[in-house]
Design a protein around this motif. Structure first.
Motif, PDB file in Angstrom:
ATOM      1  N   ASN A  47       0.840  -1.197   0.000  1.00 33.84           N
ATOM      2  CA  ASN A  47       0.000   0.000   0.000  1.00 33.84           C
ATOM      3  C   ASN A  47       0.874   1.246   0.000  1.00 33.84           C
ATOM      4  O   ASN A  47       1.604   1.502   0.963  1.00 33.84           O
ATOM      5  N   CYS A  48       0.819   2.005  -1.090  1.00 36.23           N
ATOM      6  CA  CYS A  48       1.510   3.297  -1.105  1.00 36.23           C
ATOM      7  C   CYS A  48       0.894   4.183  -0.022  1.00 36.23           C
ATOM      8  O   CYS A  48      -0.330   4.280   0.100  1.00 36.23           O
ATOM      9  N   SER A  49       1.753   4.832   0.785  1.00 37.56           N
ATOM     10  CA  SER A  49       1.247   5.581   1.948  1.00 37.56           C
ATOM     11  C   SER A  49       1.951   6.928   2.044  1.00 37.56           C
ATOM     12  O   SER A  49       2.867   7.128   2.846  1.00 37.56           O
ATOM     13  N   ILE A  50       1.518   7.867   1.198  1.00 35.59           N
ATOM     14  CA  ILE A  50       2.136   9.197   1.134  1.00 35.59           C
ATOM     15  C   ILE A  50       1.044  10.258   1.260  1.00 35.59           C
ATOM     16  O   ILE A  50       0.075  10.253   0.490  1.00 35.59           O
ATOM     17  N   ALA A  51       1.195  11.124   2.224  1.00 37.71           N
ATOM     18  CA  ALA A  51       0.229  12.218   2.388  1.00 37.71           C
ATOM     19  C   ALA A  51       0.412  13.242   1.268  1.00 37.71           C
ATOM     20  O   ALA A  51       1.491  13.343   0.667  1.00 37.71           O
ATOM     21  N   ASN A  52      -0.634  14.020   0.996  1.00 35.85           N
ATOM     22  CA  ASN A  52      -0.578  14.968  -0.114  1.00 35.85           C
ATOM     23  C   ASN A  52       0.545  15.987   0.035  1.00 35.85           C
ATOM     24  O   ASN A  52       1.121  16.445  -0.956  1.00 35.85           O
ATOM     25  N   ARG A  53       0.876  16.341   1.257  1.00 35.69           N
ATOM     26  CA  ARG A  53       1.895  17.371   1.469  1.00 35.69           C
ATOM     27  C   ARG A  53       3.315  16.804   1.523  1.00 35.69           C
ATOM     28  O   ARG A  53       4.275  17.558   1.609  1.00 35.69           O
ATOM     29  N   GLU A  54       3.424  15.473   1.480  1.00 35.31           N
ATOM     30  CA  GLU A  54       4.753  14.855   1.571  1.00 35.31           C
ATOM     31  C   GLU A  54       5.363  14.758   0.171  1.00 35.31           C
ATOM     32  O   GLU A  54       5.294  13.734  -0.504  1.00 35.31           O
ATOM     33  N   THR A  55       5.958  15.830  -0.255  1.00 29.80           N
ATOM     34  CA  THR A  55       6.501  15.921  -1.614  1.00 29.80           C
ATOM     35  C   THR A  55       7.888  15.296  -1.750  1.00 29.80           C
ATOM     36  O   THR A  55       8.408  15.194  -2.858  1.00 29.80           O
ATOM     37  N   LYS A  56       8.479  14.878  -0.651  1.00 26.83           N
ATOM     38  CA  LYS A  56       9.827  14.303  -0.741  1.00 26.83           C
ATOM     39  C   LYS A  56       9.809  12.812  -1.096  1.00 26.83           C
ATOM     40  O   LYS A  56      10.855  12.184  -1.194  1.00 26.83           O
ATOM     41  N   TYR A  57       8.580  12.268  -1.284  1.00 25.19           N
ATOM     42  CA  TYR A  57       8.455  10.860  -1.635  1.00 25.19           C
ATOM     43  C   TYR A  57       7.930  10.694  -3.049  1.00 25.19           C
ATOM     44  O   TYR A  57       7.270  11.596  -3.592  1.00 25.19           O
ATOM     45  N   SER A  58       8.202   9.524  -3.632  1.00 21.17           N
ATOM     46  CA  SER A  58       7.728   9.210  -4.981  1.00 21.17           C
ATOM     47  C   SER A  58       6.685   8.112  -4.906  1.00 21.17           C
ATOM     48  O   SER A  58       6.862   7.111  -4.197  1.00 21.17           O
ATOM     49  N   ARG A  59       5.592   8.299  -5.653  1.00 21.40           N
ATOM     50  CA  ARG A  59       4.550   7.268  -5.687  1.00 21.40           C
ATOM     51  C   ARG A  59       4.815   6.211  -6.760  1.00 21.40           C
ATOM     52  O   ARG A  59       4.170   5.169  -6.759  1.00 21.40           O
ATOM     53  N   GLU A  60       5.711   6.465  -7.659  1.00 24.50           N
ATOM     54  CA  GLU A  60       6.075   5.456  -8.651  1.00 24.50           C
ATOM     55  C   GLU A  60       7.134   4.537  -8.042  1.00 24.50           C
ATOM     56  O   GLU A  60       8.142   4.996  -7.508  1.00 24.50           O
ATOM     57  N   MET A  61       6.898   3.224  -8.146  1.00 28.49           N
ATOM     58  CA  MET A  61       7.814   2.256  -7.539  1.00 28.49           C
ATOM     59  C   MET A  61       8.330   1.284  -8.585  1.00 28.49           C
ATOM     60  O   MET A  61       7.567   0.750  -9.389  1.00 28.49           O
ATOM     61  N   PHE A  62       9.640   1.044  -8.560  1.00 28.06           N
ATOM     62  CA  PHE A  62      10.256   0.003  -9.378  1.00 28.06           C
ATOM     63  C   PHE A  62      10.431  -1.226  -8.484  1.00 28.06           C
ATOM     64  O   PHE A  62      11.424  -1.356  -7.771  1.00 28.06           O
ATOM     65  N   LEU A  63       9.440  -2.112  -8.503  1.00 25.41           N
ATOM     66  CA  LEU A  63       9.455  -3.299  -7.636  1.00 25.41           C
ATOM     67  C   LEU A  63      10.148  -4.462  -8.352  1.00 25.41           C
ATOM     68  O   LEU A  63       9.634  -4.985  -9.344  1.00 25.41           O
TER      69      LEU A  63
END
Length: 551
Positions: A514-530
């Motif tokens: 489960n991707c778990s990134i809040a809208n304001r957390e811009t230091k993370y990427s939602r694209e994952m190379f699994l």
């Protein structure tokens, strides 16, 4: 007599099958001509008459008259005594009275299975389909009527009763019975000292109809009906363990003693608890024994350089790190006296008895489980994302491919669920191997980490679903992150699975990321190379699950 000859001819063709079939066409060899001089003219008597006239062979004659030839697994009315009376080129090594248990063999002949055994193990072990002289062929390997190879010097020929000529062959009187030489399969399924392994193999023996050898009478109610049904012995384990029933000298087996095997099974059994599924005990027993024995059987013909390494018959080039054992004859190697205490010569190789088990559970069954997400069948559900199945050549990329998980929107916290196959009832560390974006584009400036959680679902011993959310437990972070600058193995958490799901069509274990990134957390990427989902066996359950140190 013509009918007897026809039956005998058919029996010869069966009994001398394989390489022995050609021997039926062999006439008297040059050795025959060389052996006889003007003073020793071949007799006009048959082998049966020579045996009958020798008082020291009266017990052997009784067995010849009691045991019957078999044709296509059927007993025939023809006895071995009649065989010795027809015009064929045969050699007989006849044990004299007192060198074998005549009464026991005669008792065996009273039942069909026993009759067959006497022919295969005793008489067929003392008769060959062509001519062998005592002196010329002493060092030769002789193909016997039962398809076993026997060295000529194994027969303790009594002089002057060797090379007795008959019009249909040669008779040698011998001073002791030649013991029947089991092949590896016969040895492990027949000898009491190997019963702890043999009972597993015997459990899968079946008798199946050989349609080609059977005589069809017609069709009744849409089914074939046979007037002469020929049944042959089959075992699904023949192929799995490398045709160890074949008469070939290329095989060898590492056989644990009963005491060693008891300890090995005691350690392995808890890993093969199949819970409440139908025939759970039988399935568990089959796979436990199969996986434990995968390092026990070898074929010399598939070896490259045995002093360097040996490959078991289970070796698969797609998994080159398994079922290959290095430096087997060096100190500590699997073929050394540290493990082997005895050996048994078989007709198709050797059985080496082990005083200590040379394999670890990690080598045989408790192995890492690698799920390649780029293989579409592993993905069972997803939400708010799309996928790219990518290839990448490199030692650091598992199976040379990975799954590019792309959020449906820039703010989508996606979920992806994967099936986890072939789990055992054991403890694993659940890991996700995540690749940096530079794998796809070496010039990428996207060095933002992923942030995610996970949920593992499995069944308990009663078949009920259990779900566990991660990260959890002592020392667990609030959420999981990867290092975006390297190929990173992220430990999701630890689980002790209560039931085994090895080799099952219905997979009962799955992992949802489960991707778990809040809208304001811009230091993370939602694209994952699994790259891979990795279940790592835990050998020390007291070891910490999470560590701040990256692996």
């Amino acid at each position: 007599m013509d009918k007897i000859r026809n039956i005998l001819a058919a029996s010869f063709l069966l009994l001398a099958g394989g390489t022995g079939g050609g021997l039926l066409m062999t006439s008297c060899s040059d050795a025959w001509d060389d052996h006889y001089d003007e003073e020793r003219i071949p007799s006009e008597k048959t082998l049966l008459e020579l045996v009958s006239e020798d008082s020291e062979l009266s017990d052997f004659l009784k067995v010849l008259k009691a045991a019957h030839l078999y044709n296509n697994n059927h007993t025939t009315p023809v006895t071995y005594a009649e065989l010795l009376g027809v015009d064929q080129s045969l050699t007989v090594w006849a044990p004299k009275n007192g060198t074998f248990n005549c009464d026991s063999l005669l008792s065996e002949c009273l039942t069909q299975p026993g009759d067959s055994m006497v022919g295969q193990h005793f008489l067929g072990n003392h008769i060959a389909h062509t001519l062998y002289t005592a002196e010329t062929d002493a060092d030769k390997s002789i193909l016997m009527m039962n398809n076993k190879q026997v060295l000529g010097n194994q027969f303790s020929v009594i002089e002057p009763k060797s090379n007795q000529p008959a019009r249909n062959g040669l008779l040698h009187v011998v001073g002791q019975e030649v013991p029947y030489n089991y092949n590896i399969y016969e040895g492990i399924t027949s000898m009491t000292e190997f019963a702890h392994i043999g009972k597993f193999f015997k459990g899968f023996e079946t008798q199946e109809l050989d349609e080609n050898a059977s005589i069809q009478r017609g069709i009744e109610d849409g089914m074939k009906v046979y007037s002469d049904s020929v049944m042959v012995k089959k075992n699904i384990l023949y192929n799995r363990f490398g045709l160890i029933n074949h008469e070939d000298s290329c095989y060898f087996m590492l056989m644990p003693t009963a005491e060693v095997w008891e300890d090995v099974v005691k350690e392995a059994a808890p890993y093969f608890n199949y819970g409440s599924i139908l025939k759970a005990d039988s399935i568990g027993n089959y796979w436990m024994n199969s996986l434990l024995l995968q390092g026990s059987f070898y074929n010399r013909n598939i070896q490259t350089y045995m002093t360097d390494s040996i490959y078991s018959t289970w070796y698969n080039r797609s998994e080159p790190k398994y079922n290959v054992f290095y430096r087997p004859f060096d100190e500590g190697g699997v073929m050394t006296s540290e493990y082997i205490i005895d050996s048994l010569y078989c007709s198709n190789g050797m059985i080496y008895t082990l005083k200590k088990w040379p394999f670890t559970k990690e080598q045989l069954y408790f192995r890492p489980i690698e799920v390649e997400p780029e293989r579409s069948y592993t993905l069972i559900d997803n939400k708010d994302c799309t996928f790219n199945y990518r290839t990448a050549v490199g030692d650091s990329v598992s199976a040379h491919g990975y799954l590019d998980i792309v959020p449906a929107k820039s703010t989508s916290n996606w979920t992806s669920k994967f099936r986890i196959e072939n789990t055992l009832a054991g403890t694993y560390d659940i890991c996700a191997i995540i690749l940096p974006k530079t794998v796809y584009n070496p010039n990428s400036r996207d060095v933002k980490p992923n942030k995610f959680k996970a949920t593992l679902t499995y069944t308990d011993v009663e078949g009920k679903n259990v779900s566990v959310d991660y990260p959890s437990g002592e020392g667990a972070p609030k959420e999981l992150e990867n290092n975006p600058y390297c190929v990173d193995t992220v430990v999701i958490g630890r689980v002790s699975l209560p039931v085994c799901n090895y080799a099952q069509n219905v997979v009962t274990v799955n992992l949802q990321i489960n991707c778990s990134i809040a809208n304001r957390e811009t230091k993370y990427s939602r694209e994952m190379f699994l790259d891979c989902i990795y279940f790592r066996p835990v050998t020390d359950e007291n070891s910490p699950v999470y560590s701040s140190k990256k692996r």
